[in-house]
Structures are given as C-alpha cells and as structure tokens.
Motif scaffolding. Structure first.
Motif, PDB file in Angstrom:
ATOM      1  N   UNK A  29      51.255  40.196  35.394  1.00 30.12           N
ATOM      2  CA  UNK A  29      50.869  41.440  34.705  1.00 30.12           C
ATOM      3  C   UNK A  29      49.612  42.045  35.307  1.00 30.12           C
ATOM      4  N   UNK A  30      48.706  41.203  35.805  1.00 24.17           N
ATOM      5  CA  UNK A  30      47.490  41.718  36.432  1.00 24.17           C
ATOM      6  C   UNK A  30      47.778  42.323  37.797  1.00 24.17           C
ATOM      7  N   UNK A  31      48.688  41.736  38.548  1.00 18.64           N
ATOM      8  CA  UNK A  31      49.098  42.315  39.833  1.00 18.64           C
ATOM      9  C   UNK A  31      49.788  43.651  39.598  1.00 18.64           C
ATOM     10  N   UNK A  32      50.608  43.704  38.560  1.00 19.51           N
ATOM     11  CA  UNK A  32      51.337  44.933  38.240  1.00 19.51           C
ATOM     12  C   UNK A  32      50.384  46.073  37.858  1.00 19.51           C
ATOM     13  N   UNK A  33      49.292  45.746  37.186  1.00 16.77           N
ATOM     14  CA  UNK A  33      48.382  46.797  36.715  1.00 16.77           C
ATOM     15  C   UNK A  33      47.180  47.010  37.637  1.00 16.77           C
ATOM     16  N   UNK A  34      47.203  46.404  38.823  1.00 14.72           N
ATOM     17  CA  UNK A  34      46.091  46.542  39.765  1.00 14.72           C
ATOM     18  C   UNK A  34      45.995  47.972  40.292  1.00 14.72           C
ATOM     19  N   UNK A  38      39.844  48.801  40.593  1.00 19.47           N
ATOM     20  CA  UNK A  38      39.553  47.378  40.493  1.00 19.47           C
ATOM     21  C   UNK A  38      39.040  46.784  41.808  1.00 19.47           C
ATOM     22  N   UNK A  39      39.069  47.563  42.878  1.00 17.59           N
ATOM     23  CA  UNK A  39      38.668  47.081  44.194  1.00 17.59           C
ATOM     24  C   UNK A  39      37.283  47.625  44.538  1.00 17.59           C
TER      25      UNK A  39
END
Length: 160
Positions: A29-34, A38-39
C-alpha cells in the motif's frame, strides 16, 4: 530476477515494483501511494523516502539505493503513472500476487512470492549486511523493535 528478460511489459512492471519494495522495505500500500512529495535529498546529495506508513501513519525514513532510483526514473515518464499521480505502476494487490507467481516460475524461484515477501526480503538482507535492528525498525516504520523481529529471520551469517 533483476537481470531476467521478461516476456511482456506487465511482468516487467510487476518485477520492478517487487524489486523496489525489496530494496526499500515499503509495504504494497505504501508503494502504491508513493508520490513525488515523499522523495527528497540531503545536503550530501543522498536521496531519501520520507513517507508515513499507510497502516500506522508512522513516518518511514528510507535511503533510496541507486537501483531503486533507476526504477523510479524508468516510470517518471510513464503515462499511466503520471495520470494517477504515482511514482510506480502498481496494480491491485491480488493481481500483483497472481503475477508474482508467474514471475517466480519464469525466474525458477521455488517459493511463493507475494507483495509482503518484499518487506521480509528487505529486513533479512539489511540484517545480513549489518544494519542494526533498531534502524531496520525505523525504515519499516515500526514503533517497536519486537515488530521488526517478526520480519527478520536471522541467518547463520548474521548470528556470527
């Protein structure tokens, strides 16, 4: 898996998302919402992911390794990612897990791969390379080190 030629774009994308999660410890879910927000980078030019976990809202602070950066660069001009405002071409968790079975067969991996295996992989590799359990806990966004112990199955080399 990284060097294996994929028979189609779908499996290339699944492989890239899975490898990215293995290198960062991000949950599905965190990869999906990246997102781009966030960078960031520090004064030394190192790139980092600063992202609250979807599940707990605990902030994860994750170093962005060179290969993970290349994966993000690969999809920075991807029309589907740009449309969604996301950095990675993530499909549903159910489809990812189904496609990971195909990927495992192509790569001759005799293990049931799931999106969650990537977090375990990250924790085990990080331990193997000497990252302290407390640091791994912070990267994974855990509030307690005991939660991290669940992910990190110690290898013989890490014990020595």
């Amino acid at each position: 898996m990284i060097g294996k030629e994929m028979p189609n774009d779908r499996l290339s994308r699944v492989r890239d998302v899975f490898v990215f999660c293995c290198l960062t410890g991000l949950a599905f879910s965190d990869a999906d919402s990246l997102k781009t927000e966030h960078i960031g980078s520090d004064d030394a030019g190192n790139m980092w992911i600063h992202k609250p976990r979807q599940k707990t809202s605990v902030m994860s602070v994750i170093p962005l390794l060179p290969y993970a950066r290349r994966i993000l660069e690969r999809y920075s001009v991807d029309s589907a990612c740009m449309e969604r405002g996301k950095l990675l071409p993530v499909c549903s968790n159910q489809r990812m897990n189904s496609y990971l079975k195909e990927l495992a067969a192509i790569c001759h991996i005799d293990k049931l791969l799931t999106t969650h295996c990537a977090r375990h992989t990250f924790a085990c590799v990080a331990l193997e390379y000497g990252m302290p359990l407390e640091t791994i806990a912070k990267v994974l966004g855990h509030t307690k080190v005991n939660m991290t112990r669940h992910y990190a199955r110690l290898s013989d080399r890490a014990v020595l």
